[in-house]
Design a protein around this motif. Sequence first.
Motif, PDB file in Angstrom:
ATOM      1  N   LYS A 142       0.842  -1.195   0.000  1.00 19.35           N
ATOM      2  CA  LYS A 142       0.000   0.000   0.000  1.00 19.35           C
ATOM      3  C   LYS A 142       0.874   1.240   0.000  1.00 19.35           C
ATOM      4  N   GLN A 144       0.365   5.503   0.541  1.00 21.56           N
ATOM      5  CA  GLN A 144      -0.610   6.460   1.048  1.00 21.56           C
ATOM      6  C   GLN A 144       0.018   7.844   1.107  1.00 21.56           C
ATOM      7  N   LYS A 146       0.268  11.394   2.746  1.00 17.80           N
ATOM      8  CA  LYS A 146       0.005  12.036   4.037  1.00 17.80           C
ATOM      9  C   LYS A 146       0.583  13.446   3.997  1.00 17.80           C
TER      10      LYS A 146
END
Length: 198
Positions: A142, A144, A146
């Motif tokens: 994964k 992601q 941020k």
Amino acid sequence: MQKHNDPAAPLQLTLREADELDTVDESELADYLSDLAPEIGWIIIYFNSLEDDVSRFIRAAILRDPTQDERMDVFLAGMLFSAKARALLDLYGQMLESGVFEVTTEDLRKVDVLLTECATRRNEYAHADWIGMKLGGYVRVKSQSKRSGISHRYKRYDLARLHADVDFISEARDKLCEFNERLWEQLRTHDRVPRDQL
């Protein structure tokens, strides 16, 4: 780099940290993936079977008419697993509200947790960067975005972990089928099912 002493624990890495990991060379990668690929296939097979059961149980909870079931499939075909699971759990919740049964909302919560975990595990396999495997069997499962930048989640895969995940998803399917049967049996016992659905 490893956040825990447990080599099976996922790694959370920044983009820079991930780029510093050495990639497995092509010949070693091909050998490693040829061992893992059949097990990854079993995860997909059992997960797809679980998803088919979720769809079947939705149809059973709403309709018992073959013509209507086909129409229901128009909607189910366009739904992702998470939406199907949520719909089934909501239907089960409504069924449980119709009376006092041995099957409880706590039992339903456990099924919810189980289905969510199955989806998480399947997604990690289906969306992993297998070709970009890092030394030690670490695979990005994964990415992601941020506020602090891009974060990558890596998991270490070996045959033992894959076997455990295959077993988990297969057993989850069995538990869902058992839960479904228990609930319907109690509905029948308490005359909560129309005669044409017996």
